[in-house]
Write an enzyme that holds these catalytic residues in place. Structure first.
Site, PDB file in Angstrom:
ATOM      1  N   SER A  94       4.953  11.270   1.069  1.00 45.84           N
ATOM      2  CA  SER A  94       5.676  10.062   0.693  1.00 45.84           C
ATOM      3  C   SER A  94       5.784   9.963  -0.830  1.00 45.84           C
ATOM      4  O   SER A  94       6.353  10.846  -1.463  1.00 45.84           O
ATOM      5  CB  SER A  94       4.978   8.841   1.309  1.00 45.84           C
ATOM      6  OG  SER A  94       5.796   7.710   1.301  1.00 45.84           O
ATOM      7  N   ASP A 228      10.673   9.014  11.554  1.00 45.56           N
ATOM      8  CA  ASP A 228      10.200   8.387  10.321  1.00 45.56           C
ATOM      9  C   ASP A 228      11.069   7.174  10.004  1.00 45.56           C
ATOM     10  O   ASP A 228      12.271   7.304   9.765  1.00 45.56           O
ATOM     11  CB  ASP A 228      10.264   9.398   9.177  1.00 45.56           C
ATOM     12  CG  ASP A 228       9.525   8.936   7.932  1.00 45.56           C
ATOM     13  OD1 ASP A 228       9.429   7.726   7.710  1.00 45.56           O
ATOM     14  OD2 ASP A 228       9.059   9.803   7.174  1.00 45.56           O
ATOM     15  N   HIS A 256       6.091   8.414  10.001  1.00 45.60           N
ATOM     16  CA  HIS A 256       5.976   8.735   8.572  1.00 45.60           C
ATOM     17  C   HIS A 256       4.717   9.533   8.254  1.00 45.60           C
ATOM     18  O   HIS A 256       4.577  10.026   7.130  1.00 45.60           O
ATOM     19  CB  HIS A 256       5.979   7.423   7.772  1.00 45.60           C
ATOM     20  CG  HIS A 256       6.142   7.604   6.298  1.00 45.60           C
ATOM     21  ND1 HIS A 256       7.184   8.309   5.735  1.00 45.60           N
ATOM     22  CD2 HIS A 256       5.366   7.171   5.248  1.00 45.60           C
ATOM     23  CE1 HIS A 256       7.060   8.299   4.414  1.00 45.60           C
ATOM     24  NE2 HIS A 256       5.967   7.624   4.104  1.00 45.60           N
TER      25      HIS A 256
END
Length: 319
Positions: A94, A228, A256
Site C-alpha cells: 500500500s 481490493d 487489500h
C-alpha cells in the site's frame, strides 16, 4: 521481537530476524511491522528480514515532521545504514509500496529488487473513506473512534461487511487494527499528516507512473488481490504496463492484504522471486541514459513533458 534505534533524534522501531540477503518489509498507512509478524519466521529462513515501523506508526516516534513518501524513503535508507545494510530487496504494501518505489528511485544503487503489494501511486482512485479522512476536520472524526462503544460498533459493521461478502469486508480484521492503531491525539495527527501527503478529496495525489521506466533492469514483482477495495486491481495492470519486465501475480478472492489472505503463497512467491532473479546492477551511465531519453511512451522530445503530463504535474511528488 521489536528493536529500537535512534536516528536523527527519533526512536525508530523495527523487527529483524534471520540471515542471508536483506529483505525489507514496508507496511502501509496506519499499520506497523506487526502486519508482517506471521510471515517473518518463514522469510527469515533464507533472508535477513528487516521490518520497520515507519515514523508516526507503531512503536516509532510520532513527531510533528515530514511524512511524505520521499521522507519515508530517506528514513528507510538511514535505518538500513545504521544496521550496516548496503542493499536490499524491498517489499512494500500500500503506502509502503509507494515508499519502496520512491526508495528505488532515490537510491537505485541500494535496491536489488522490488515487490509491490497492492501499492499506492498508480492512479487517483482510492477508497472514499480515505478521501473523507483527508478533509479538514479529520481529527475530530477520528477522535470519535475512541468514544465508549465505538470499537464495538466498528467491529459489528466490519463483520456485517464480511458477512455480506463485500470487497471491503475482505479486510474486516484490518479495519479493527486501524482503529486500535490510533489510541491518542499524537497517533491521529501522524496518521492524518501521512494521509494528506498522498491523498486529498479527489484521490491519490502522487504517482509513480512517470518514473516506472527507471525500473528497467530491476527485477520487479506486483502482488494484488482481485477484490481490493482500497487500491483497485486495475492499478496492478496499469503498473505492469508501465514497468519494463515486471511480473504480476493476482490473489483471487483477496482484498487489500493478500499476504494475510494467503500467507503461504505470498512467502513462496517472494522466496521463488528472490532466488530466481539476480540483484539489479546499477550503472551511472545507464541511469543517465534513461533519464536523458525519458519515458519511451511520452511521445515528446527527451526532457519534455507531454501536455497531459503538464496538466497532471501538480499531482506528483516533486522529489
Amino acid at each position: 521481537m521489536t528493536h529500537h534505534r535512534v536516528v536523527h533524534g527519533y526512536r525508530r522501531a523495527f523487527r529483524m530476524a534471520g540471515e542471508g540477503p536483506a529483505l525489507v518489509l514496508v507496511h502501509g498507512i496506519g499499520d506497523s511491522s506487526a502486519t508482517w509478524a506471521e510471515l517473518i519466521p518463514d522469510l527469515a529462513r533464507t533472508h535477513t528480514v528487516i521490518a520497520p515501523d515507519l515514523l508516526g506508526h507503531g512503536e516509532s516516534d510520532k513527531p510533528r515532521a515530514d511524512y511524505s513518501v520521499a521522507a519515508y524513503a530517506n528514513g528507510v535508507r538511514d535505518l538500513l545504514t545504521t544496521l550496516g545494510v548496503e542493499s536490499a530487496t524491498l517489499v512494500g504494501h500500500s503506502l509502503g509500496g509507494g515508499v519502496a518505489m520512491q526508495f528505488a528511485y532515490q537510491f537505485p544503487e541500494r535496491t536489488e529488487r522490488l515487490v509491490l503489494v497492492s501499492a499506492g501511486g498508480v492512479g487517483r482512485e482510492v477508497n472514499p473513506v480515505l478521501r473523507l479522512v483527508s478533509l479538514p476536520g479529520a481529527h475530530l472524526l477520528l477522535s470519535t473512534l475512541r468514544l465508549p462503544g465505538m470499537r464495538l460498533q466498528v467491529g459489528l459493521a466490519a463483520r456485517l461487511l464480511k458477512l455480506l461478502d463485500t470487497d471491503l469486508g475482505q479486510d474486516a480484521p484490518e479495519l479493527l487494527t486501524l482503529v486500535d492503531a490510533l489510541p491518542d491525539e499524537t497517533s491521529r495527527n501522524a496518521f492524518v499528516r501521512t494521509l494528506r501527503a498522498v491523498v486529498d478529496w479527489r484521490g491519490q495525489v502522487v504517482t509513480m507512473l512517470d518514473r516506472c521506466y527507471l525500473t528497467e533492469g530491476m527485477p520487479t514483482m506486483l502482488l494484488w488481490g482481485d477484490r481490493d477495495s482500497v487500491v483497485p486491481v486495475r492499478h496492478a495492470h496499469r503498473a505492469l504496463a508501465a514497468m519494463p519486465g515486471a511480473r504480476l501475480e493476482i490473489f483471487e478472492g483477496a482484498g487489500h492484504f493478500p499476504f494475510h489472505t494467503d500467507p503461504a503463497r505470498f512467502v513462496a512467491l517472494v522466496e521463488e522471486f528472490t532466488a530466481g532473479t539476480a540483484p539489479a546492477h546499477w550503472s551511472r551511465e545507464h541511469w543517465r541514459a534513461l533519464l536523458r531519453d525519458g519515458r519511451p511512451d511520452s511521445g515528446t522530445a527527451p526532457g519534455l513533458a507531454a501536455p497531459h503530463d503538464l496538466r497532471e504535474a501538480s499531482e506528483r511528488s516533486a522529489t
